[in-house]
Design an enzyme around this catalytic site. Structure first.
Site, PDB file in Angstrom:
ATOM      1  N   ASP A  11       0.873  -1.172   0.000  1.00  0.00           N
ATOM      2  CA  ASP A  11       0.000   0.000   0.000  1.00  0.00           C
ATOM      3  C   ASP A  11       0.912   1.224   0.000  1.00  0.00           C
ATOM      4  O   ASP A  11       1.655   1.458   0.965  1.00  0.00           O
ATOM      5  CB  ASP A  11      -0.882   0.022   1.248  1.00  0.00           C
ATOM      6  CG  ASP A  11      -1.911  -1.092   1.233  1.00  0.00           C
ATOM      7  OD1 ASP A  11      -2.439  -1.403   0.157  1.00  0.00           O
ATOM      8  OD2 ASP A  11      -2.169  -1.668   2.309  1.00  0.00           O
ATOM      9  N   ASP A 130     -13.439  -2.957  -1.503  1.00  0.00           N
ATOM     10  CA  ASP A 130     -13.284  -2.596  -0.096  1.00  0.00           C
ATOM     11  C   ASP A 130     -14.656  -2.727   0.545  1.00  0.00           C
ATOM     12  O   ASP A 130     -15.594  -1.985   0.205  1.00  0.00           O
ATOM     13  CB  ASP A 130     -12.751  -1.168   0.047  1.00  0.00           C
ATOM     14  CG  ASP A 130     -11.329  -1.041  -0.480  1.00  0.00           C
ATOM     15  OD1 ASP A 130     -10.597  -2.046  -0.470  1.00  0.00           O
ATOM     16  OD2 ASP A 130     -10.956   0.069  -0.911  1.00  0.00           O
TER      17      ASP A 130
END
Length: 268
Positions: A11, A130
């Site tokens: 990330d 998500d």
């Protein structure tokens, strides 16, 4: 029998690998290219690179960082974050990505999935999801897709987990694969960084609803969690970040544990 994949995730924010808990409390985890080279040598099966603020900041994915990362790995690389068009996907593939993930832009315009699949093939298109459990989701009308029912259990979020949408995760997974998504990267926002295990109920429901590979993300804390996601969760691959970045577990340890329990994995 197909081998199951163990995938570290980078990330990236402002050129650095970062990791948080449930998408907040972000801390630095290192240089993307250095970590990519490390995981390549560690026996990782693939690598995922997500520019986590590209969509929320309304900017393009960091091309130079992608190029540096791709030069360090000889395993499949998936890149995502800020992909809004077929041209954006083309640029990522030219920069060294093997697959490209879409999330926020695909929710805003599902046709993006179809267009990218037609241009590059479904094997290049990964839908990143998500997902958050909700008891009382906010219902709004969305012309491009079905809205969630009043009692929806899982809701799709976009823009790095910052914006709730009216999409039900199970329906969205099915619809996206019908449009041409060749793989699903399913992240539980509730479990992310908690190290208490993946949301196997969610993973199992999505896996049962689609015919494409599902990557489990969010919640790994010990080797058993990876095993559970592949068995109870029916996932095809398991992804982790902080657990690997901060040296709590090594990719080789996870793969050895899985192999000992009868899960087919690529030897390190």
């Amino acid at each position: 029998m197909l081998t199951r994949r163990v995938i570290p995730c980078l990330d990236v924010d402002d050129g650095r690998v970062v990791k948080g808990v449930s998408f907040v409390d972000i801390r630095d985890a290192g240089d993307p290219a250095e970590l990519a080279a490390f995981y390549n040598a560690e026996g990782a099966d693939e690598l995922v690179f997500l520019d986590i603020t590209a969509s929320s900041d309304a900017r393009d994915t960091m091309m130079d960082v992608v190029e540096k990362v791709s030069s360090e790995v000889f395993i499949p690389l998936t890149v995502g974050g800020g992909i809004r068009s077929v041209d954006d996907m083309r640029k990522m593939l030219e920069a060294g990505a093997d697959k490209v993930s879409v999330n926020s832009a695909a929710v805003a315009s599902p046709k993006l999935i179809e267009d990218c699949a037609k241009e590059f093939g479904s094997q290049c298109v990964v839908l990143a999801m998500d997902v958050k459990r909700v008891d009382d989701p906010v219902i709004t009308q969305l012309e491009s897709f079905d809205t969630v029912p009043a009692a929806a259990m899982w809701q799709i979020y976009t823009h790095g987990g910052r914006r709730p949408t009216p999409l039900d995760a199970i329906k969205w997974a099915r619809h996206a694969t019908e449009l041409g998504a060749g793989e699903l990267l399913v992240t539980s926002m509730d479990a992310d960084g908690q190290k208490t295990g993946y949301d196997n109920e969610l993973l199992s429901m999505i896996s049962d609803s689609v015919t494409v590979p599902v990557i489990a993300s969010g919640g790994a804390g010990e080797p058993e969690h990876f095993y559970d996601a592949l068995t109870e969760g029916k996932s095809d691959a398991v992804l982790a970040a902080s657990l690997f970045h901060f040296g709590e577990l090594r990719v080789s340890e996870v793969k050895s544990y899985l192999a000992e329990r009868g899960i087919p994995v690529r030897e390190v």
